[in-house]
Motif scaffolding. Structure first.
Motif, PDB file in Angstrom:
ATOM      1  N   ASP A   1       0.842  -1.188   0.000  1.00 31.16           N
ATOM      2  CA  ASP A   1       0.000   0.000   0.000  1.00 31.16           C
ATOM      3  C   ASP A   1       0.882   1.246   0.000  1.00 31.16           C
ATOM      4  OD1 ASP A   1      -2.352   1.393  -0.066  1.00 31.16           O
ATOM      5  OD2 ASP A   1      -2.742   1.266   2.077  1.00 31.16           O
ATOM      6  N   PHE A   2       0.743   2.051  -1.049  1.00 31.38           N
ATOM      7  CA  PHE A   2       1.534   3.274  -1.163  1.00 31.38           C
ATOM      8  C   PHE A   2       0.824   4.447  -0.482  1.00 31.38           C
ATOM      9  CE2 PHE A   2       3.776   0.712  -4.169  1.00 31.38           C
ATOM     10  CZ  PHE A   2       5.048   1.246  -4.237  1.00 31.38           C
ATOM     11  N   PHE A   3       1.515   5.550  -0.411  1.00 28.71           N
ATOM     12  CA  PHE A   3       1.029   6.770   0.242  1.00 28.71           C
ATOM     13  C   PHE A   3       1.384   7.926  -0.678  1.00 28.71           C
ATOM     14  CE2 PHE A   3       1.727  10.198   3.501  1.00 28.71           C
ATOM     15  CZ  PHE A   3       0.464  10.223   4.043  1.00 28.71           C
ATOM     16  N   ILE A   4       0.632   8.066  -1.791  1.00 32.50           N
ATOM     17  CA  ILE A   4       1.008   9.012  -2.835  1.00 32.50           C
ATOM     18  C   ILE A   4      -0.092  10.035  -3.110  1.00 32.50           C
ATOM     19  CG2 ILE A   4       2.619   7.427  -3.945  1.00 32.50           C
ATOM     20  CD1 ILE A   4       0.407   6.831  -5.999  1.00 32.50           C
ATOM     21  N   GLY A   5      -1.123  10.081  -2.249  1.00 33.18           N
ATOM     22  CA  GLY A   5      -2.191  11.062  -2.409  1.00 33.18           C
ATOM     23  C   GLY A   5      -1.786  12.397  -1.816  1.00 33.18           C
ATOM     24  N   LEU A   6      -1.686  13.416  -2.652  1.00 33.46           N
ATOM     25  CA  LEU A   6      -1.202  14.715  -2.200  1.00 33.46           C
ATOM     26  C   LEU A   6      -2.072  15.313  -1.104  1.00 33.46           C
ATOM     27  CD1 LEU A   6       0.644  17.193  -2.444  1.00 33.46           C
ATOM     28  CD2 LEU A   6      -0.843  18.008  -4.288  1.00 33.46           C
ATOM     29  N   HIS A   7      -3.362  15.435  -1.356  1.00 29.43           N
ATOM     30  CA  HIS A   7      -4.246  16.111  -0.404  1.00 29.43           C
ATOM     31  C   HIS A   7      -4.411  15.283   0.877  1.00 29.43           C
ATOM     32  CE1 HIS A   7      -5.078  18.939  -3.575  1.00 29.43           C
ATOM     33  NE2 HIS A   7      -5.438  17.950  -4.372  1.00 29.43           N
ATOM     34  N   HIS A   8      -4.463  13.983   0.756  1.00 29.26           N
ATOM     35  CA  HIS A   8      -4.540  13.129   1.947  1.00 29.26           C
ATOM     36  C   HIS A   8      -3.324  13.348   2.846  1.00 29.26           C
ATOM     37  CE1 HIS A   8      -5.324   9.688   4.479  1.00 29.26           C
ATOM     38  NE2 HIS A   8      -4.195   9.104   4.111  1.00 29.26           N
ATOM     39  N   ALA A   9      -2.158  13.393   2.223  1.00 32.51           N
ATOM     40  CA  ALA A   9      -0.934  13.579   3.006  1.00 32.51           C
ATOM     41  C   ALA A   9      -0.904  14.944   3.692  1.00 32.51           C
ATOM     42  CB  ALA A   9       0.284  13.411   2.100  1.00 32.51           C
TER      43      ALA A   9
ATOM     44  N   GLY B   1      -0.586 -11.741  -9.301  1.00 36.93           N
ATOM     45  CA  GLY B   1      -1.541 -11.692  -8.196  1.00 36.93           C
ATOM     46  C   GLY B   1      -1.172 -10.732  -7.099  1.00 36.93           C
ATOM     47  N   ASP B   2       0.062 -10.211  -7.097  1.00 34.88           N
ATOM     48  CA  ASP B   2       0.417  -9.200  -6.094  1.00 34.88           C
ATOM     49  C   ASP B   2      -0.482  -7.978  -6.268  1.00 34.88           C
ATOM     50  OD1 ASP B   2       2.379 -10.821  -5.109  1.00 34.88           O
ATOM     51  OD2 ASP B   2       4.071  -9.600  -5.779  1.00 34.88           O
ATOM     52  N   LEU B   3      -0.869  -7.397  -5.133  1.00 36.52           N
ATOM     53  CA  LEU B   3      -1.771  -6.247  -5.114  1.00 36.52           C
ATOM     54  C   LEU B   3      -0.988  -4.998  -4.726  1.00 36.52           C
ATOM     55  CD1 LEU B   3      -4.822  -5.351  -5.252  1.00 36.52           C
ATOM     56  CD2 LEU B   3      -4.904  -5.787  -2.782  1.00 36.52           C
ATOM     57  N   VAL B   4      -1.118  -3.939  -5.527  1.00 33.69           N
ATOM     58  CA  VAL B   4      -0.386  -2.690  -5.291  1.00 33.69           C
ATOM     59  C   VAL B   4      -1.395  -1.545  -5.304  1.00 33.69           C
ATOM     60  CG1 VAL B   4       1.412  -1.141  -6.133  1.00 33.69           C
ATOM     61  CG2 VAL B   4       1.695  -3.619  -6.380  1.00 33.69           C
ATOM     62  N   ALA B   5      -1.460  -0.781  -4.202  1.00 36.20           N
ATOM     63  CA  ALA B   5      -2.498   0.242  -4.048  1.00 36.20           C
ATOM     64  C   ALA B   5      -1.897   1.632  -3.887  1.00 36.20           C
ATOM     65  CB  ALA B   5      -3.386  -0.083  -2.853  1.00 36.20           C
ATOM     66  N   THR B   6      -2.760   2.635  -4.098  1.00 34.49           N
ATOM     67  CA  THR B   6      -2.326   4.033  -4.137  1.00 34.49           C
ATOM     68  C   THR B   6      -2.237   4.722  -2.784  1.00 34.49           C
ATOM     69  OG1 THR B   6      -4.633   4.723  -4.387  1.00 34.49           O
ATOM     70  CG2 THR B   6      -3.348   4.420  -6.405  1.00 34.49           C
ATOM     71  N   GLY B   7      -2.962   4.216  -1.778  1.00 34.39           N
ATOM     72  CA  GLY B   7      -3.235   5.026  -0.603  1.00 34.39           C
ATOM     73  C   GLY B   7      -4.470   5.872  -0.857  1.00 34.39           C
ATOM     74  N   THR B   8      -4.902   6.628   0.135  1.00 39.10           N
ATOM     75  CA  THR B   8      -6.169   7.355   0.078  1.00 39.10           C
ATOM     76  C   THR B   8      -6.142   8.459  -0.975  1.00 39.10           C
ATOM     77  OG1 THR B   8      -6.390   6.917   2.440  1.00 39.10           O
ATOM     78  CG2 THR B   8      -7.882   8.530   1.491  1.00 39.10           C
ATOM     79  N   LEU B   9      -7.252   8.544  -1.747  1.00 37.77           N
ATOM     80  CA  LEU B   9      -7.319   9.400  -2.930  1.00 37.77           C
ATOM     81  C   LEU B   9      -8.126  10.672  -2.694  1.00 37.77           C
ATOM     82  CD1 LEU B   9      -7.908   6.520  -5.473  1.00 37.77           C
ATOM     83  CD2 LEU B   9      -5.844   7.929  -5.310  1.00 37.77           C
ATOM     84  N   SER B  10      -7.896  11.330  -1.596  1.00 36.08           N
ATOM     85  CA  SER B  10      -8.662  12.525  -1.244  1.00 36.08           C
ATOM     86  C   SER B  10      -8.378  13.683  -2.183  1.00 36.08           C
ATOM     87  CB  SER B  10      -8.321  12.951   0.188  1.00 36.08           C
ATOM     88  OG  SER B  10      -8.626  11.926   1.096  1.00 36.08           O
ATOM     89  N   GLY B  11      -9.413  14.534  -2.346  1.00 34.74           N
ATOM     90  CA  GLY B  11      -9.251  15.816  -3.024  1.00 34.74           C
ATOM     91  C   GLY B  11      -9.054  16.921  -2.010  1.00 34.74           C
ATOM     92  N   PRO B  12      -9.061  18.174  -2.458  1.00 29.27           N
ATOM     93  CA  PRO B  12      -8.739  19.297  -1.566  1.00 29.27           C
ATOM     94  C   PRO B  12      -9.852  19.710  -0.613  1.00 29.27           C
ATOM     95  CG  PRO B  12      -9.189  20.100  -3.774  1.00 29.27           C
ATOM     96  CD  PRO B  12      -9.196  18.609  -3.862  1.00 29.27           C
ATOM     97  N   THR B  13     -11.111  19.298  -0.858  1.00 29.16           N
ATOM     98  CA  THR B  13     -12.225  19.744  -0.016  1.00 29.16           C
ATOM     99  C   THR B  13     -12.721  18.616   0.878  1.00 29.16           C
ATOM    100  OG1 THR B  13     -13.986  19.120  -1.579  1.00 29.16           O
ATOM    101  CG2 THR B  13     -12.927  21.271  -1.889  1.00 29.16           C
ATOM    102  N   LYS B  14     -13.505  18.979   1.889  1.00 27.92           N
ATOM    103  CA  LYS B  14     -14.043  17.972   2.805  1.00 27.92           C
ATOM    104  C   LYS B  14     -14.931  16.971   2.062  1.00 27.92           C
ATOM    105  CE  LYS B  14     -14.937  19.045   7.062  1.00 27.92           C
ATOM    106  NZ  LYS B  14     -15.520  19.511   8.354  1.00 27.92           N
TER     107      LYS B  14
END
Length: 431
Positions: free
Chosen positions: A131-139, A350-363
């Motif tokens: 599981d990656f952590f590449i979401g700008l707004h989430h971070a 079969g390995d699973l690779v994910a983006t991390g949370t994909l939040s935008g700039p607003t609530k």
């Protein structure tokens, strides 16, 4: 791209899509590989056994004799593209190959299964999950919640320069619709004491993930410009999170029990070819980046523009949570795979690779309650999807809540949608 099979206008599964899944029906047959088309599942084992794919040049036993997609995924992108083209030729309304399926009543009856009569299974046997952590707004938002006023580069100095990740727990990845019990663990309480008991801050996370098709040898890295040859397809993913357990244990070594109890994925694996028209640029970053050569690819439009809608069901009513987007990332999947294998790590089918949370700039675009509620301090009001049905408040998830993600994209020309089906799960009380 019109099909002789009736496909509803709002269907996820047009001829543009043709995602892969593993399904079973009542009776003695084991789970088998299928393709979603409209309200039906096309049984690939029937077509393969009848020789429909014999001239394509791959081992059809990977379709007829397997209960997961792993062996077929390992055949490679060239084979997958040829099979996809053959399926489109079989299913198009005006097709030269109509006699192979449309006009062959026996084969048609054996191969087309109503979708409402099937049970979906985990599409691939998952050996490893990252599981990656590449979401700008989430971070950015999480950094401010954890330490108000802090910048993400203060908490994670390398965030903008390489795709940060942790290795997750593959054994607790489940297919959509699988309920799970609220996890138990060690959690801090207000008086400074530590208690062992049920999680009090259970959360969801809107994510996007790929399944690996062709792997790489031990010690051999995957080049960023060849990385898409190793991607079989994409799914929606919910990385359920026990925030109180997570933040008590994570500072020293990263996520462990706070993330290992359940991860849900949608049942249909959407191929790369289906998403080709929806490519876009990854998010721009607010500061200068220092990207190593191995992360710099030739293809600039390496992310995807796909909105993901999250809803909550409670007390027989559905509520809107948020709408995120897969383009809220600062690295692409090819960059993730290039970094993942830089040191020689072998990826396998079969390995699973994910983006991390994909939040935008607003609530309204925040992909987890942790962001929306500032760590649970400000309960968030969720509005019912039906007019006049009111709203509910959530700080974190309650027992018997069901969270579902849906995503669908179209070119707007009336020739069909590309969707993923539902990625959902229900929270049961702790054991």
């Amino acid at each position: 791209m019109a099909s002789w099979i009736e496909i509803k206008e709002d269907s996820d599964f047009s001829l543009r899509n043709l995602p892969y899944g593993v399904f079973s029906t009542d009776g003695p047959k084991p789970p088998r590989i299928g393709i979603a088309i409209g309200d039906h599942v096309l049984d690939m084992s029937v077509l393969a056994a009848d020789g429909v794919f014999d001239d394509i040049g791959f081992d059809v036993k990977t379709i007829t004799g397997e209960t997961t997609l792993n062996s077929y995924a390992a055949q490679g992108k060239d084979v997958h593209s040829k099979v996809r083209k053959r399926l489109q030729d079989l299913l198009e309304k005006e097709t030269k190959l109509g006699s192979l399926l449309r006009d062959n009543q026996g084969r048609r009856a054996r191969a087309l299964v109503p979708m409402n009569s099937v049970k979906m299974h985990l599409p691939m046997a998952i050996g490893d999950y990252t599981d990656f952590f590449i979401g700008l707004h989430h971070a950015v938002i999480c950094a401010d919640v954890i330490k108000p006023g802090a910048k993400i580069e203060q908490l994670c100095p390398c965030f903008y320069n390489l795709p940060v990740a942790y290795n997750g727990r593959a054994s607790s990845v489940v297919v959509s619709g699988t309920p799970f019990h609220r996890p138990r663990g060690q959690v801090p309480v207000e008086n400074g004491q530590i208690v062992s008991g049920p999680c009090r801050k259970l959360d969801f996370e809107v994510e996007f993930a790929c399944f690996i098709g062709k792997g790489n040898a031990f010690g051999q890295e995957i080049k960023v410009d060849q990385a898409e040859e190793h991607i079989f397809g994409f799914v929606l993913m919910n990385d359920w999170s026990a925030r109180d357990i997570q933040f008590y244990e994570a500072p020293m070594m990263g996520p462990f029990n706070g993330k290992s109890f359940c991860t849900s994925v949608s049942p249909w694996v959407v191929p790369l070819d289906a998403l080709e028209p929806f490519r876009t640029l990854p998010s721009e970053t607010p500061m200068k980046r220092l990207l190593a050569d191995y992360l710099t690819g030739k293809k600039t439009k390496s992310a995807y523009n796909i909105p993901i809608k999250a809803t909550l069901e409670a007390n027989s009513e559905r509520y809107d949570i948020a709408t995120c987007n897969t383009n809220n990332v600062i690295f692409s999947f090819p960059q993730m795979l290039a970094h993942h294998t830089r040191g020689g790590c072998p990826l396998r089918p079969g390995d699973l690779v994910a983006t991390g949370t994909l939040s935008g700039p607003t609530k309204a675009e925040s992909g987890c309650f942790f962001e929306q509620t500032r760590g649970g301090k400000e309960p968030y009001e969720l509005k019912a999807l039906k007019m006049g049905k009111g709203s509910v408040q959530r700080g974190f998830l309650e027992d018997n809540d069901t969270v579902e993600f849906r995503a669908q994209v179209s070119l707007g020309d009336g020739l069909g949608n590309v969707g993923f089906g539902v990625c959902g799960g229900k929270v049961l009380p702790a054991l």
